[in-house]
Design an enzyme around this catalytic site. Sequence first.
Site, PDB file in Angstrom:
ATOM      1  N   ILE A 121       0.829  -1.197   0.000  1.00 54.93           N
ATOM      2  CA  ILE A 121       0.000   0.000   0.000  1.00 54.93           C
ATOM      3  C   ILE A 121       0.867   1.251   0.000  1.00 54.93           C
ATOM      4  O   ILE A 121       1.896   1.305   0.671  1.00 54.93           O
ATOM      5  CB  ILE A 121      -0.925  -0.013   1.244  1.00 54.93           C
ATOM      6  CG1 ILE A 121      -1.889  -1.210   1.189  1.00 54.93           C
ATOM      7  CG2 ILE A 121      -1.709   1.290   1.383  1.00 54.93           C
ATOM      8  CD1 ILE A 121      -2.620  -1.483   2.495  1.00 54.93           C
ATOM      9  N   CYS A 122       0.434   2.282  -0.750  1.00 58.63           N
ATOM     10  CA  CYS A 122       1.071   3.598  -0.726  1.00 58.63           C
ATOM     11  C   CYS A 122       2.509   3.523  -1.243  1.00 58.63           C
ATOM     12  O   CYS A 122       2.748   3.160  -2.376  1.00 58.63           O
ATOM     13  CB  CYS A 122       0.986   4.174   0.689  1.00 58.63           C
ATOM     14  SG  CYS A 122       1.449   5.908   0.845  1.00 58.63           S
ATOM     15  N   ILE A 123       3.506   3.815  -0.411  1.00 50.03           N
ATOM     16  CA  ILE A 123       4.912   3.786  -0.814  1.00 50.03           C
ATOM     17  C   ILE A 123       5.503   2.375  -0.710  1.00 50.03           C
ATOM     18  O   ILE A 123       6.594   2.102  -1.235  1.00 50.03           O
ATOM     19  CB  ILE A 123       5.744   4.777   0.035  1.00 50.03           C
ATOM     20  CG1 ILE A 123       7.148   4.998  -0.550  1.00 50.03           C
ATOM     21  CG2 ILE A 123       5.819   4.322   1.483  1.00 50.03           C
ATOM     22  CD1 ILE A 123       7.165   5.648  -1.918  1.00 50.03           C
TER      23      ILE A 123
ATOM     24  N   PRO B 140       5.030  -0.370  -2.311  1.00 48.80           N
ATOM     25  CA  PRO B 140       5.466  -1.012  -3.556  1.00 48.80           C
ATOM     26  C   PRO B 140       6.885  -0.649  -3.980  1.00 48.80           C
ATOM     27  O   PRO B 140       7.450  -1.324  -4.852  1.00 48.80           O
ATOM     28  CB  PRO B 140       4.434  -0.512  -4.583  1.00 48.80           C
ATOM     29  CG  PRO B 140       3.200  -0.281  -3.773  1.00 48.80           C
ATOM     30  CD  PRO B 140       3.713   0.287  -2.473  1.00 48.80           C
TER      31      PRO B 140
ATOM     32  N   THR C 265      -1.921  -0.565  -4.268  1.00 46.64           N
ATOM     33  CA  THR C 265      -2.865   0.544  -4.408  1.00 46.64           C
ATOM     34  C   THR C 265      -2.195   1.827  -3.923  1.00 46.64           C
ATOM     35  O   THR C 265      -1.361   1.791  -3.002  1.00 46.64           O
ATOM     36  CB  THR C 265      -4.167   0.270  -3.625  1.00 46.64           C
ATOM     37  OG1 THR C 265      -5.165   1.230  -4.006  1.00 46.64           O
ATOM     38  CG2 THR C 265      -3.961   0.348  -2.124  1.00 46.64           C
TER      39      THR C 265
END
Length: 221
Positions: free
Chosen positions: A135-137, A139, A191
């Site tokens: 989620i968010c950073i 990845p 996401t």
Amino acid sequence: MSKKVAVILSGCGVYDGAEIHESVITLLRLDQRGAQVQCFAPNVAQMHVINHLTGEEMAESRNVLIETARIARGNVEDVRELHVEHFDALILPGGFGVAKNLSDFALQGADCTVQADVLAAAQAFAKAGKPIGLICIAPALAVQIFGAGVTCTLGSAEDPAAEALQAMGGTHKACTVEDIVEDSAHKLVSTPAYMLAQSIAEAASGINKLVDRVLELANPH
């Protein structure tokens, strides 16, 4: 049978730890879907401590595991105790702690490394073919976990983090805040959340979809 999900957090607070809204939304959705959840964090010092009122660095030191216990209501274990055979899936919410405490992405960008215990845990899920949600950073850690060629999202293709991801050998796919990107070959779901979200409701729209998909991909014990 309910599915068992491990959640790795990175402290407590968007600027130096786990993003609290993202973490709570993740835990809430997992609970709503009937999953059994255990939170984990590395037992290491934070990179630094940020005053979330002023945005300025503070002259003190905090421990990532202890700070994570604030969000987990004390129910958190050292990530060294995360054994893949006990769980069906893994999820990492975002926050700068992912780029500062779970890795050095905030400082090194495409040349980053992931904290050894976190990397070992995540790679164990990847090797076992169990789904992972980033989620968010979070990845930004995907290439270290899965290797070059993995596909995920950090939201906008123009974001410097997305450019760093591609420099590492990952494939970035632009994504709106309410949607998810799935790499079926790697069972990876991602996401943007607060990479793009302008409200907690917007963040929740994508996170809920991610949690639901990760649970669909998970095979229960």
